[in-house]
Scaffold this motif. Sequence first.
Motif, mmCIF file in Angstrom:
data_model
loop_
_atom_site.group_PDB
_atom_site.id
_atom_site.type_symbol
_atom_site.label_atom_id
_atom_site.label_comp_id
_atom_site.label_asym_id
_atom_site.label_seq_id
_atom_site.Cartn_x
_atom_site.Cartn_y
_atom_site.Cartn_z
ATOM 1 N N VAL A 1 0.843 -1.198 0.000
ATOM 2 C CA VAL A 1 0.000 0.000 0.000
ATOM 3 C C VAL A 1 0.879 1.249 0.000
ATOM 4 O O VAL A 1 2.074 1.194 0.301
ATOM 5 C CB VAL A 1 -0.939 0.022 1.228
ATOM 6 C CG1 VAL A 1 -1.906 -1.160 1.203
ATOM 7 C CG2 VAL A 1 -0.136 0.018 2.524
ATOM 8 N N ASP A 2 0.255 2.381 -0.323
ATOM 9 C CA ASP A 2 0.962 3.653 -0.250
ATOM 10 C C ASP A 2 0.690 4.301 1.109
ATOM 11 O O ASP A 2 0.103 3.681 2.004
ATOM 12 C CB ASP A 2 0.571 4.570 -1.408
ATOM 13 C CG ASP A 2 -0.921 4.891 -1.449
ATOM 14 O OD1 ASP A 2 -1.607 4.716 -0.404
ATOM 15 O OD2 ASP A 2 -1.419 5.310 -2.506
ATOM 16 N N GLU A 3 1.094 5.568 1.261
ATOM 17 C CA GLU A 3 0.961 6.216 2.562
ATOM 18 C C GLU A 3 -0.495 6.432 2.966
ATOM 19 O O GLU A 3 -0.803 6.665 4.138
ATOM 20 C CB GLU A 3 1.699 7.567 2.556
ATOM 21 C CG GLU A 3 1.162 8.594 1.561
ATOM 22 C CD GLU A 3 1.750 8.410 0.169
ATOM 23 O OE1 GLU A 3 1.497 9.262 -0.694
ATOM 24 O OE2 GLU A 3 2.476 7.406 -0.041
ATOM 25 N N ARG A 4 -1.414 6.330 2.011
ATOM 26 C CA ARG A 4 -2.848 6.453 2.320
ATOM 27 C C ARG A 4 -3.528 5.092 2.437
ATOM 28 O O ARG A 4 -4.741 4.994 2.418
ATOM 29 C CB ARG A 4 -3.534 7.299 1.243
ATOM 30 C CG ARG A 4 -3.099 8.769 1.243
ATOM 31 C CD ARG A 4 -3.679 9.508 0.075
ATOM 32 N NE ARG A 4 -3.118 9.017 -1.198
ATOM 33 C CZ ARG A 4 -3.447 9.495 -2.395
ATOM 34 N NH1 ARG A 4 -4.331 10.471 -2.480
ATOM 35 N NH2 ARG A 4 -2.895 9.014 -3.492
ATOM 36 N N LEU A 5 -2.709 4.056 2.520
ATOM 37 C CA LEU A 5 -3.180 2.671 2.625
ATOM 38 C C LEU A 5 -3.958 2.237 1.386
ATOM 39 O O LEU A 5 -4.785 1.326 1.440
ATOM 40 C CB LEU A 5 -4.031 2.458 3.876
ATOM 41 C CG LEU A 5 -3.311 2.646 5.214
ATOM 42 C CD1 LEU A 5 -4.250 2.318 6.368
ATOM 43 C CD2 LEU A 5 -2.067 1.775 5.288
ATOM 44 N N LYS A 6 -3.673 2.863 0.246
ATOM 45 C CA LYS A 6 -4.271 2.456 -1.015
ATOM 46 C C LYS A 6 -3.376 1.421 -1.671
ATOM 47 O O LYS A 6 -2.163 1.594 -1.755
ATOM 48 C CB LYS A 6 -4.448 3.666 -1.935
ATOM 49 C CG LYS A 6 -5.120 3.325 -3.260
ATOM 50 C CD LYS A 6 -5.300 4.573 -4.113
ATOM 51 C CE LYS A 6 -5.972 4.227 -5.441
ATOM 52 N NZ LYS A 6 -6.152 5.426 -6.295
ATOM 53 N N GLU A 7 -3.964 0.319 -2.128
ATOM 54 C CA GLU A 7 -3.172 -0.778 -2.694
ATOM 55 C C GLU A 7 -2.415 -0.334 -3.933
ATOM 56 O O GLU A 7 -2.934 0.412 -4.783
ATOM 57 C CB GLU A 7 -4.082 -1.959 -3.042
ATOM 58 C CG GLU A 7 -3.321 -3.194 -3.496
ATOM 59 C CD GLU A 7 -4.190 -4.420 -3.586
ATOM 60 O OE1 GLU A 7 -3.674 -5.487 -3.975
ATOM 61 O OE2 GLU A 7 -5.399 -4.332 -3.259
ATOM 62 N N VAL A 8 -1.176 -0.800 -4.042
ATOM 63 C CA VAL A 8 -0.338 -0.491 -5.202
ATOM 64 C C VAL A 8 0.102 -1.800 -5.850
ATOM 65 O O VAL A 8 0.024 -2.876 -5.252
ATOM 66 C CB VAL A 8 0.895 0.354 -4.807
ATOM 67 C CG1 VAL A 8 0.471 1.686 -4.237
ATOM 68 C CG2 VAL A 8 1.765 -0.397 -3.793
ATOM 69 N N ALA A 9 0.566 -1.723 -7.075
ATOM 70 C CA ALA A 9 0.966 -2.914 -7.815
ATOM 71 C C ALA A 9 2.179 -3.567 -7.167
ATOM 72 O O ALA A 9 3.128 -2.888 -6.752
ATOM 73 C CB ALA A 9 1.272 -2.558 -9.269
ATOM 74 N N VAL A 10 2.168 -4.890 -7.108
ATOM 75 C CA VAL A 10 3.233 -5.621 -6.433
ATOM 76 C C VAL A 10 4.542 -5.581 -7.229
ATOM 77 O O VAL A 10 5.612 -5.826 -6.668
ATOM 78 C CB VAL A 10 2.789 -7.076 -6.172
ATOM 79 C CG1 VAL A 10 2.792 -7.880 -7.462
ATOM 80 C CG2 VAL A 10 3.657 -7.752 -5.134
ATOM 81 N N ASP A 11 4.453 -5.280 -8.522
ATOM 82 C CA ASP A 11 5.659 -5.297 -9.342
ATOM 83 C C ASP A 11 6.250 -3.910 -9.560
ATOM 84 O O ASP A 11 7.158 -3.737 -10.366
ATOM 85 C CB ASP A 11 5.360 -5.947 -10.699
ATOM 86 C CG ASP A 11 4.228 -5.253 -11.450
ATOM 87 O OD1 ASP A 11 3.540 -4.417 -10.834
ATOM 88 O OD2 ASP A 11 4.036 -5.563 -12.635
ATOM 89 N N VAL A 12 5.752 -2.924 -8.823
ATOM 90 C CA VAL A 12 6.261 -1.553 -8.943
ATOM 91 C C VAL A 12 7.173 -1.244 -7.764
ATOM 92 O O VAL A 12 6.761 -1.331 -6.607
ATOM 93 C CB VAL A 12 5.102 -0.539 -9.005
ATOM 94 C CG1 VAL A 12 5.648 0.885 -9.035
ATOM 95 C CG2 VAL A 12 4.239 -0.795 -10.229
ATOM 96 N N PHE A 13 8.405 -0.878 -8.059
ATOM 97 C CA PHE A 13 9.377 -0.592 -7.004
ATOM 98 C C PHE A 13 9.009 0.673 -6.238
ATOM 99 O O PHE A 13 8.543 1.663 -6.810
ATOM 100 C CB PHE A 13 10.772 -0.431 -7.616
ATOM 101 C CG PHE A 13 11.806 0.045 -6.625
ATOM 102 C CD1 PHE A 13 12.399 -0.831 -5.749
ATOM 103 C CD2 PHE A 13 12.166 1.390 -6.572
ATOM 104 C CE1 PHE A 13 13.347 -0.391 -4.832
ATOM 105 C CE2 PHE A 13 13.112 1.836 -5.665
ATOM 106 C CZ PHE A 13 13.701 0.945 -4.796
ATOM 107 N N ALA A 14 9.219 0.642 -4.912
ATOM 108 C CA ALA A 14 9.002 1.810 -4.065
ATOM 109 C C ALA A 14 10.193 1.943 -3.127
ATOM 110 O O ALA A 14 10.669 0.937 -2.583
ATOM 111 C CB ALA A 14 7.718 1.669 -3.260
ATOM 112 N N PRO A 15 10.711 3.154 -2.904
ATOM 113 C CA PRO A 15 11.850 3.338 -1.991
ATOM 114 C C PRO A 15 11.565 2.813 -0.587
ATOM 115 O O PRO A 15 12.452 2.301 0.078
ATOM 116 C CB PRO A 15 12.070 4.856 -1.999
ATOM 117 C CG PRO A 15 11.445 5.338 -3.263
ATOM 118 C CD PRO A 15 10.292 4.426 -3.520
#
Length: 491
Positions: free
Chosen positions: A375-389
């Motif tokens: 999830v992102d900082e708003r707890l919204k689901e994000v794609a599992v194959d997208v890199f995040a710092p």
Amino acid sequence: MTVTEGMNFAGYRIERRLGTGGMGTVFLAQHPRLPRKDALKVLSDAHTGDPVFRARFLREASVAARLAHPNLVAVRDRGQYDGRLWIAMRFVDGVDLAELIRRGPAALPLDRVVRIITEVAKGLDALHRAGLLHRDVKPANILVAEQDGRPDRVLVTDFGIARPVDEPTMSAAAEFSATLDYAAPEQISGGQIDHRADVYALGCVLHELLTGSVPFVRDTPAALLYAHLHEPPPALENPGTPPGFDEVIATALAKDPAERFASCGALAAAVHAAAQATVRIAAIAPPRPATRRRLLTGAALAAVVLVAVTTAVLVGFGGGDSAGPASSATVLGPQTSVDAVSWGAYAYVAQAFPELLPASQFGTGYQEIFACRPVDERLKEVAVDVFAPTADIFCQGNGDPVETLDVVCNADRSPIAPPVTFDRAEGDEHWTRPSGTGNLHWSTYLSRGGKVLGHLRLYFDDPSRNFCYMVVVGSPSGAELRARWWAEAPL
């Protein structure tokens, strides 16, 4: 005695009928003492004097009462009133899956189908881990509670013909109890039945979700029995279905149980892979004869190799031994393998906590942690194959005691230390275990919904995990959550 709306039955006030099944009728009823409504199942008149059906009905309560899982309907009480047997179950405010199928394709987009199959698989695998079989998996026995702004809650119900793996059937009349449209060949032929009969039935349900029809539509019961025993499943004719689902269906509906997926969780993982157009079936399914249909071209073969190198997805689901049928009352221990393909760019988080988080993103972890997703900082689901710092894996708990678990990690492996101004309203400690050391803080707070919840915040000193911290929420207080979760947590 006829049960009708408005009457008092065993202290319950009957409000309305919810549905009728093979052994009884289910009513919405007001609990006699508590401010809640239960689903009250009353054994039908036709079976009241039948000792075989009475025994099966009582078994439903006994089996379900022993199970506690977010994808299984909970049984609360049972008894006998005026010669009629009854059980009280948790009322699920929703519809059964058969109703959603009747609404047509618009009610079942592919992402919803994937989630439903995944949640049903979790419930069935929990049943199988307890050494039990369902034996009547079908849309009418799958409940879906639609929730505004949140994913559906999916629960498996009706364990009236569930039994231990090694328990013989009670009589010739009870030898075959499944619904014909979803019956595995070995159920029809009277062969040895194990958890893979439920895998077959779930494959039939998947076919119906994708097409609106069961795999074998025949004019007579005899023709239907023959199709299950001898005919291959038809190719899917839904143009909106991605490539790969024919192979998933063919594997789930293999005539030989040894050629099927080894667990319902493995089937669900293959469904997810097919939906993402990443064919990993050969690594998930057991070996099959060369004459079976295969999809092993180009990128598909590369995905298969990658999965084989990392681990089998079915291990993460904990659905049974891939080498053969589940043994009686088999209970699986902690799963420590991690499916790197399933976790994608977030695999390093699961690898840091292999006994806590599910091995597969679609499995269950310690104390039935499930529905883990980035999830992102708003707890919204994000794609599992997208890199995040910074990775944030957010999981649901079964409420006993964990409501949610949140794991945050720096992708560059830079350490995360407790803030200097940390709230220590209840307590904190520097912990030491064979696995390492770290800091634990606990407190109690009032949620926005007015619910009092415990709160744990956990940090690590060792380099293999010091780039992560986690937040656990649940129980009435931080102290109780610390006692019930942290004391045995595999960290």
